[in-house]
Design an enzyme around this catalytic site. Structure first.
Site, PDB file in Angstrom:
ATOM      1  N   SER A  90       6.060  -1.516  -4.181  1.00 29.16           N
ATOM      2  CA  SER A  90       4.213  -1.508  -5.262  1.00 29.16           C
ATOM      3  C   SER A  90       3.376  -3.465  -4.636  1.00 29.16           C
ATOM      4  CB  SER A  90       4.554  -2.270  -6.874  1.00 29.16           C
ATOM      5  OG  SER A  90       5.646  -3.456  -6.714  1.00 29.16           O
ATOM      6  N   GLU A  91       4.507  -4.330  -4.082  1.00 28.40           N
ATOM      7  CA  GLU A  91       4.018  -5.032  -3.524  1.00 28.40           C
ATOM      8  C   GLU A  91       4.875  -5.954  -2.691  1.00 28.40           C
ATOM      9  OE1 GLU A  91       1.066  -5.130  -6.443  1.00 28.40           O
ATOM     10  OE2 GLU A  91       2.699  -5.676  -6.579  1.00 28.40           O
ATOM     11  N   THR A  92       4.151  -6.314  -0.503  1.00 31.32           N
ATOM     12  CA  THR A  92       5.057  -6.758   0.042  1.00 31.32           C
ATOM     13  C   THR A  92       4.279  -8.122  -0.022  1.00 31.32           C
ATOM     14  OG1 THR A  92       5.482  -4.614   0.872  1.00 31.32           O
ATOM     15  CG2 THR A  92       5.435  -6.785   2.185  1.00 31.32           C
ATOM     16  N   HIS A  98       5.463 -10.590  -9.912  1.00 36.85           N
ATOM     17  CA  HIS A  98       6.954 -10.708  -9.111  1.00 36.85           C
ATOM     18  C   HIS A  98       7.509 -10.458  -7.942  1.00 36.85           C
ATOM     19  CE1 HIS A  98       6.192  -6.825  -7.909  1.00 36.85           C
ATOM     20  NE2 HIS A  98       6.707  -6.625  -7.260  1.00 36.85           N
TER      21      HIS A  98
END
Length: 261
Positions: A45-47, A73
């Site tokens: 979902s995120e880097t 997060h």
């Protein structure tokens, strides 16, 4: 170029739960297109990318499709790798970001994000979205800086909700938060962001900058417990202090490796 890359599960004390994030430590920013390609390759979902610039640590976040202005997060995960794996000295870290200065405190039991509280307002311009399905009717709709928030009656409504992702994708916002009072926590939520390539986010720290001031006012208390009811699930502590929200949780490192560019 070779640099460290980490995979961390955030807002959980167990591996394979919470929200996974990739953290890439840089000496200087890469081209945006390359950072997006790395995020696409990671397919999380995120880097988060962190880099020292003018004696300050900066952080940027990419989904598999776009750069976003704030991610809770992955910021928690970035602080976790600094404190745990990168010999960072001190018990707090400051990140410069598109959303201003973000702080993360380490009390050695958990980490706490210090984020700006969202400003929300009630809206009534979305009649076609006021009804989620035949069983779950939305009675309140709010808009924050980046997200819409639907308030439902009870936790079971949140658990049973089947999102219409095609409809949610049409919303002019980063994503949709749905929330209700919790059975074992003060409130529960889920988050859907097909606009940014995330159909359902496991645990969304940044959404709690919207949720915390709302529930603090509704429940008349500033310290709150929260659960995000995704398949992986996650637990958070939240506190409203003036115009800041403190979001606490733990992280688990899944792997550390090297990135070859």
């Amino acid at each position: 170029m070779r640099t460290h890359i980490y995979h961390v599960d955030a807002f959980t004390n167990e591996l394979f739960k919470g929200n996974p994030a990739a953290i890439v430590k840089l000496k200087k920013w890469l081209d945006e297109d390359l950072m997006l390609k790395i995020a696409q390759e990671n397919n999380l979902s995120e880097t988060a990318f962190i880099a020292p610039i003018a004696d300050q640590l900066h952080i940027r976040w990419f989904t598999p499709t776009t750069e976003v202005d704030l991610c809770g997060h992955a910021t928690l995960a970035a602080a976790h790798i600094l404190f745990t794996h990168e010999d960072f000295e001190g018990d707090q870290v400051f990140f410069q970001s598109k959303s201003g200065t973000l702080k993360v405190y380490n009390n050695f039991e958990n980490l706490t994000l210090d984020f700006p509280a969202d400003t929300i307002q009630a809206i009534k311009e979305l009649p076609e979205l006021m009804k989620l399905d035949a069983q779950h009717v939305v009675k309140e709709v709010y808009k924050g800086k980046t997200d819409l928030m639907f308030v439902l009656d009870k936790q079971k409504d949140i658990e049973e909700y089947l999102p219409n992702l095609a409809l949610i994708r049409q919303l002019n916002c980063r994503g949709l938060i749905i929330t209700a009072p919790g059975e074992n926590t003060d409130f529960v939520s889920r988050f859907f962001g097909p606009q940014t390539g995330i159909n359902e986010d496991p645990v969304t720290g940044s959404a709690h900058t919207t949720l915390t001031p709302f529930w603090a006012d509704r429940l008349k208390k500033n310290k709150l417990t929260a659960a995000q009811l995704s398949k992986r699930g996650g637990n958070l502590t939240c506190e409203l202090k003036g115009d800041r929200v403190f979001i606490g949780g733990t992280c688990q490192t899944y792997f550390k490796g090297e990135l070859f560019i």
